[in-house]
Write a protein that holds these residues in place. Structure first.
Motif, mmCIF file in Angstrom:
data_model
loop_
_atom_site.group_PDB
_atom_site.id
_atom_site.type_symbol
_atom_site.label_atom_id
_atom_site.label_comp_id
_atom_site.label_asym_id
_atom_site.label_seq_id
_atom_site.Cartn_x
_atom_site.Cartn_y
_atom_site.Cartn_z
ATOM 1 N N ASP A 32 13.600 7.426 21.409
ATOM 2 C CA ASP A 32 14.747 6.882 20.677
ATOM 3 C C ASP A 32 14.301 5.826 19.669
ATOM 4 O OD1 ASP A 32 17.607 6.655 20.233
ATOM 5 O OD2 ASP A 32 17.448 4.697 21.224
ATOM 6 N N GLU A 33 13.388 4.954 20.095
ATOM 7 C CA GLU A 33 12.894 3.933 19.172
ATOM 8 C C GLU A 33 12.144 4.571 18.012
ATOM 9 O OE1 GLU A 33 10.684 -0.292 19.423
ATOM 10 O OE2 GLU A 33 9.514 1.399 20.165
ATOM 11 N N LEU A 34 11.302 5.555 18.292
ATOM 12 C CA LEU A 34 10.559 6.237 17.228
ATOM 13 C C LEU A 34 11.513 6.847 16.216
ATOM 14 C CD1 LEU A 34 7.945 7.432 15.991
ATOM 15 C CD2 LEU A 34 8.227 9.350 17.568
ATOM 16 N N ASN A 35 12.532 7.532 16.681
ATOM 17 C CA ASN A 35 13.490 8.175 15.770
ATOM 18 C C ASN A 35 14.269 7.155 14.952
ATOM 19 O OD1 ASN A 35 12.786 10.764 16.591
ATOM 20 N ND2 ASN A 35 14.331 10.805 18.196
ATOM 21 N N LYS A 36 14.753 6.125 15.603
ATOM 22 C CA LYS A 36 15.586 5.140 14.904
ATOM 23 C C LYS A 36 14.793 4.308 13.902
ATOM 24 C CE LYS A 36 19.386 4.594 18.076
ATOM 25 N NZ LYS A 36 20.136 3.703 18.946
ATOM 26 N N ILE A 37 13.656 3.747 14.317
ATOM 27 C CA ILE A 37 12.963 2.840 13.403
ATOM 28 C C ILE A 37 12.273 3.585 12.271
ATOM 29 C CG2 ILE A 37 12.690 1.127 15.214
ATOM 30 C CD1 ILE A 37 9.694 1.665 15.185
ATOM 31 N N SER A 38 11.801 4.812 12.518
ATOM 32 C CA SER A 38 11.174 5.555 11.416
ATOM 33 C C SER A 38 12.228 5.943 10.383
ATOM 34 C CB SER A 38 10.429 6.776 11.935
ATOM 35 O OG SER A 38 11.286 7.657 12.611
ATOM 36 N N SER A 39 13.414 6.325 10.827
ATOM 37 C CA SER A 39 14.494 6.656 9.887
ATOM 38 C C SER A 39 14.992 5.426 9.141
ATOM 39 C CB SER A 39 15.660 7.297 10.631
ATOM 40 O OG SER A 39 15.275 8.512 11.188
ATOM 41 N N LEU A 40 15.144 4.327 9.847
ATOM 42 C CA LEU A 40 15.619 3.100 9.214
ATOM 43 C C LEU A 40 14.592 2.561 8.213
ATOM 44 C CD1 LEU A 40 17.981 1.171 9.128
ATOM 45 C CD2 LEU A 40 16.952 -0.090 10.994
ATOM 46 N N ALA A 41 13.322 2.626 8.565
ATOM 47 C CA ALA A 41 12.279 2.186 7.637
ATOM 48 C C ALA A 41 12.257 3.073 6.389
ATOM 49 C CB ALA A 41 10.919 2.195 8.320
ATOM 50 N N MET A 42 12.462 4.374 6.582
ATOM 51 C CA MET A 42 12.521 5.301 5.448
ATOM 52 C C MET A 42 13.706 4.955 4.552
ATOM 53 S SD MET A 42 11.318 7.994 3.839
ATOM 54 C CE MET A 42 10.319 8.986 4.918
ATOM 55 N N SER A 43 14.846 4.718 5.144
ATOM 56 C CA SER A 43 16.047 4.382 4.382
ATOM 57 C C SER A 43 15.862 3.089 3.587
ATOM 58 C CB SER A 43 17.229 4.259 5.334
ATOM 59 O OG SER A 43 18.371 3.844 4.662
ATOM 60 N N ASN A 44 15.332 2.064 4.236
ATOM 61 C CA ASN A 44 15.113 0.782 3.555
ATOM 62 C C ASN A 44 14.110 0.915 2.417
ATOM 63 O OD1 ASN A 44 16.882 -0.390 5.328
ATOM 64 N ND2 ASN A 44 15.300 -1.285 6.624
ATOM 65 N N THR A 45 13.067 1.682 2.628
ATOM 66 C CA THR A 45 12.051 1.880 1.589
ATOM 67 C C THR A 45 12.635 2.638 0.412
ATOM 68 O OG1 THR A 45 10.330 1.917 3.277
ATOM 69 C CG2 THR A 45 9.767 2.826 1.132
ATOM 70 N N GLN A 46 13.395 3.687 0.702
ATOM 71 C CA GLN A 46 13.938 4.505 -0.367
ATOM 72 C C GLN A 46 14.984 3.762 -1.199
ATOM 73 O OE1 GLN A 46 11.541 6.460 -0.515
ATOM 74 N NE2 GLN A 46 12.579 8.433 -0.601
ATOM 75 N N ILE A 47 15.692 2.833 -0.597
ATOM 76 C CA ILE A 47 16.655 2.029 -1.370
ATOM 77 C C ILE A 47 15.926 1.203 -2.428
ATOM 78 C CG2 ILE A 47 18.216 0.042 -1.217
ATOM 79 C CD1 ILE A 47 19.162 1.201 1.476
ATOM 80 N N VAL A 48 14.816 0.590 -2.036
ATOM 81 C CA VAL A 48 14.049 -0.235 -2.980
ATOM 82 C C VAL A 48 13.461 0.626 -4.090
ATOM 83 C CG1 VAL A 48 12.032 -1.721 -3.221
ATOM 84 C CG2 VAL A 48 13.546 -2.006 -1.261
ATOM 85 N N VAL A 49 12.928 1.782 -3.740
ATOM 86 C CA VAL A 49 12.337 2.658 -4.757
ATOM 87 C C VAL A 49 13.422 3.245 -5.657
ATOM 88 C CG1 VAL A 49 10.970 4.750 -5.106
ATOM 89 C CG2 VAL A 49 10.306 3.115 -3.352
ATOM 90 N N GLN A 50 14.586 3.534 -5.109
ATOM 91 C CA GLN A 50 15.691 4.020 -5.929
ATOM 92 C C GLN A 50 16.089 2.971 -6.963
ATOM 93 O OE1 GLN A 50 19.156 5.298 -3.782
ATOM 94 N NE2 GLN A 50 20.266 5.823 -5.646
ATOM 95 N N GLU A 51 16.093 1.723 -6.578
ATOM 96 C CA GLU A 51 16.388 0.658 -7.537
ATOM 97 C C GLU A 51 15.350 0.639 -8.653
ATOM 98 O OE1 GLU A 51 16.436 -2.764 -5.035
ATOM 99 O OE2 GLU A 51 18.480 -2.410 -4.338
ATOM 100 N N ASN A 52 14.075 0.853 -8.303
ATOM 101 C CA ASN A 52 13.014 0.894 -9.312
ATOM 102 C C ASN A 52 13.202 2.069 -10.265
ATOM 103 O OD1 ASN A 52 10.524 -1.074 -8.918
ATOM 104 N ND2 ASN A 52 11.436 -0.686 -6.923
ATOM 105 N N ILE A 53 13.532 3.223 -9.737
ATOM 106 C CA ILE A 53 13.737 4.408 -10.573
ATOM 107 C C ILE A 53 14.943 4.199 -11.491
ATOM 108 C CG2 ILE A 53 14.375 6.850 -10.522
ATOM 109 C CD1 ILE A 53 12.702 7.078 -7.935
ATOM 110 N N GLU A 54 16.028 3.659 -10.955
ATOM 111 C CA GLU A 54 17.212 3.407 -11.769
ATOM 112 C C GLU A 54 16.920 2.383 -12.862
ATOM 113 O OE1 GLU A 54 20.121 2.330 -8.860
ATOM 114 O OE2 GLU A 54 20.644 4.417 -8.442
#
Length: 141
Positions: A32-54
């Motif tokens: 459960d921890e592996l699934n949750k934190i890997s997904s949350l880390a992916m989401s947080n990372t992609q938000i920052v990169v999306q801001e850079n692309i925009e």
């Protein structure tokens, strides 16, 4: 004497059942921890990169962190992942592919931990995420 044998038998069965339940609960907590934190880390990372692309596409300056290389991109994911770990498991990003210009991030996260009998068990999860930004954005005035 019969009562002692029955009590010992039931005690051993109860002990084995407790060990099995502890092993199952431990595995579920780690998974459960592996699934949750890997997904949350992916989401947080992609938000920052999306801001850079925009920012690059629309000519704005809204990004909270400048990501200008693939190494920074994967480092941001690893940093976000390490902040979320709450168990004594060891997490490692063993395989990855990143493209900061397109917003592509593929990671394979390995979670290693010691079981009740002292063996090391490894759980793995692969994630792939692509940022979708509308390049034909026109602001209505």
């Amino acid at each position: 004497m019969r009562i002692m044998v029955r009590m010992m038998g039931l005690s051993i069965i109860g002990f084995c059942t407790c060990l099995m339940l502890m092993h199952i609960f431990d595995l579920n907590v780690r998974l459960d921890e592996l699934n949750k934190i890997s997904s949350l880390a992916m989401s947080n990372t992609q938000i920052v990169v999306q801001e850079n692309i925009e920012d690059r596409l629309y000519g704005t300056d809204n990004a909270r962190l400048r990501i200008d290389s693939n190494d920074k991109y994967i480092s941001l994911y690893k940093e976000n992942l390490s902040k979320l770990i709450s168990t004594d498991s060891t997490y490692e990003v063993s395989d990855y592919l990143a493209d900061h210009e397109r917003g592509l991030l593929y990671v394979k996260v390995d979670c290693s931990y010691k079981t009740l009998n002292g063996n090391t068990k490894t759980l793995s999860r692969k994630l792939l995420n692509i940022i979708d930004v509308n390049e034909n954005y026109e602001e209505n005035a």
